[in-house]
Write a protein that holds these residues in place. Sequence first.
Motif, short mmCIF file in Angstrom:
data_model
loop_
_atom_site.label_atom_id
_atom_site.label_comp_id
_atom_site.label_asym_id
_atom_site.label_seq_id
_atom_site.Cartn_x
_atom_site.Cartn_y
_atom_site.Cartn_z
N GLY A 321 71.15 0.16 45.77
CA GLY A 321 71.25 -0.03 47.21
C GLY A 321 70.78 1.18 47.99
O GLY A 321 70.07 1.04 49.00
N SER A 322 71.15 2.36 47.54
CA SER A 322 70.75 3.57 48.26
C SER A 322 69.24 3.78 48.18
O SER A 322 68.59 4.16 49.17
N LEU A 323 68.65 3.50 47.02
CA LEU A 323 67.20 3.65 46.88
C LEU A 323 66.45 2.59 47.69
O LEU A 323 65.40 2.87 48.28
N LEU A 324 67.02 1.37 47.72
CA LEU A 324 66.41 0.31 48.53
C LEU A 324 66.50 0.65 50.01
O LEU A 324 65.54 0.47 50.77
N MET A 364 74.83 6.45 50.87
CA MET A 364 74.15 5.44 51.68
C MET A 364 73.72 6.04 53.03
O MET A 364 72.64 5.75 53.53
N TRP A 365 74.57 6.90 53.60
CA TRP A 365 74.21 7.53 54.86
C TRP A 365 73.06 8.51 54.68
O TRP A 365 72.16 8.59 55.53
N TRP A 366 73.08 9.25 53.56
CA TRP A 366 71.97 10.19 53.33
C TRP A 366 70.67 9.43 53.08
O TRP A 366 69.60 9.88 53.49
N ALA A 367 70.75 8.29 52.42
CA ALA A 367 69.55 7.48 52.18
C ALA A 367 68.99 6.97 53.51
O ALA A 367 67.77 6.98 53.72
N GLY A 409 49.58 11.06 57.27
CA GLY A 409 51.01 10.79 57.34
C GLY A 409 51.50 9.92 56.21
O GLY A 409 52.59 10.14 55.66
N LEU A 410 50.70 8.93 55.82
CA LEU A 410 51.10 8.04 54.72
C LEU A 410 51.20 8.80 53.40
O LEU A 410 52.10 8.54 52.59
N ILE A 411 50.28 9.73 53.18
CA ILE A 411 50.31 10.52 51.95
C ILE A 411 51.59 11.35 51.89
O ILE A 411 52.31 11.36 50.88
N VAL A 412 51.88 12.04 52.98
CA VAL A 412 53.06 12.90 53.02
C VAL A 412 54.34 12.08 52.94
O VAL A 412 55.29 12.45 52.23
N THR A 413 54.38 10.96 53.64
CA THR A 413 55.57 10.10 53.61
C THR A 413 55.83 9.58 52.21
O THR A 413 56.98 9.58 51.72
N THR A 414 54.79 9.10 51.55
CA THR A 414 54.95 8.58 50.18
C THR A 414 55.48 9.66 49.25
O THR A 414 56.41 9.42 48.46
N ALA A 415 54.91 10.86 49.33
CA ALA A 415 55.34 11.96 48.45
C ALA A 415 56.78 12.38 48.74
O ALA A 415 57.59 12.55 47.82
N THR A 416 57.12 12.53 50.02
CA THR A 416 58.46 13.02 50.37
C THR A 416 59.53 11.98 50.07
O THR A 416 60.64 12.32 49.63
N LEU A 417 59.23 10.69 50.28
CA LEU A 417 60.21 9.65 49.95
C LEU A 417 60.41 9.55 48.44
O LEU A 417 61.53 9.32 47.97
N ILE A 419 60.12 12.02 46.26
CA ILE A 419 60.94 13.17 45.87
C ILE A 419 62.39 12.96 46.31
O ILE A 419 63.33 13.30 45.59
N SER A 420 62.57 12.37 47.49
CA SER A 420 63.93 12.09 47.98
C SER A 420 64.64 11.09 47.08
O SER A 420 65.86 11.21 46.85
N ALA A 421 63.91 10.11 46.56
CA ALA A 421 64.52 9.13 45.65
C ALA A 421 65.01 9.82 44.38
O ALA A 421 66.11 9.54 43.88
N VAL A 422 64.18 10.73 43.85
CA VAL A 422 64.59 11.48 42.66
C VAL A 422 65.81 12.35 42.98
O VAL A 422 66.75 12.44 42.17
#
Length: 432
Positions: A321-324, A364-367, A409-417, A419-422
């Motif tokens: 749920g948090s990753l979704l 969930m809030w941090w996600a 922006g899409l490149i940076v967003t994809t990379a940062t999200l 890393i955030s998931a990990v």
Amino acid sequence: MSDWHSWAAIAVFVGTYALIISEKIHRVAAALGGAGLMLAVGATDDVSAFYSEDSGIDWNVIFLLAGMMMIVGVLKKTGLFEYLAIWAVKKARARPFRVMVMLIVITAMTSALLDNVTTVLLIAPVTLLVCERLALPAAPFLIAEVLASNIGGTATLVGDPPNIIIASRAGLTFNDFLVHLAPLSAVLTLVLVLLCRLMFRKTFVYDEDRAAEIMELEEKEAIKNPRLLIQGLVVLALVIAGFVLHPVLHYEPSIVALLGAGLLIAVSTVETGEVLAEVEWPTLAFFAGLFIMIGGLIDTGVIKQVSDALAGAVGDNAMGGSLLLLGASGVLSGVVDNIPYVATMAPVTSDLVHSLGGGSDHVMWWALALGADLGGNATAIGASANVVVLGIAERNRRPISFWQFTKYGLIVTTATLAISAVYIWLRYFALA
């Protein structure tokens, strides 16, 4: 609202968004036209558009921007930004990549202390002057700063408006954000620096002759009006103190900014008309149109249906749920402004937290925070800071197109999200 109104609202929003992307007409005209159509088809009304806290124009954002634009307009007349531009270039030895790294780090750190919109209003004029001095294209530097402001703003409760909404709903403190999100924000800033080195590698052309000219300049000579500079800096310091002391004073940032602008105009000799001329009125009009369009999606229940579908998909699976929630928030915040999105998702997330319970409930809030804050980097209109900088660039005849911003922006967003998931998986599940 009927299903007809929902589909009409979706059609208007998608059509307007397509016009903004295509750049066939100016984005301000598209946004205002879309807002008018939302009102015409009955997806929203005048009461909701102009007075509702949930689905109307966010006047706090509008007046925060207006107040800070007036303060920045006065500071521009002092020569402060020229001083800072020369100082920054000399510190970086006129090396373009070093200059970009310096601006990224300063922007990210300042965005954590202030909000990201205020930060880019202060940093963008300096950047334009730096690029002019070094004969460099301004777009890569401005884009890098916007991306840094959204990443840096993730670190604290006051750094990005969605964080304030989340903190209020979840009962989280300033220190909670520092402990849980600031370490990740620092890592993501470093990742941004590395990505910028690759994405903008053709920009970093060192001009030895220009570098030599700049190194010989004396930055103190750039100050044109010392008295006005002192007045402006004192007022700016008071405004920043007002932002930081919000939990104690309970003044909204918009009120603080307007009080600061009014005080500066009153104590200085600058003409009121000159100050008002510095306000980016097209940018404010764009925001107003965007808020009304998103309000139409809220009033017709479209965003609520998306939120409920997400909640149903989560079920009782905390990690999934948090990753979704992280991924969905990242995608949706790149399309709609993250402030109304978080305002809509906050009660849904609260229900998820209560249903899951246990020690990992705050994940969930941090996600939600990470997805909304970082997802704003995905497109040119994904976050307030993006729109503000595009307006400044256009006004200074250095226009940045929707796709020019979005492809980076899409490149940076994809990379940062990613890393955030990990980070979420490791911190709250694998190593918990």
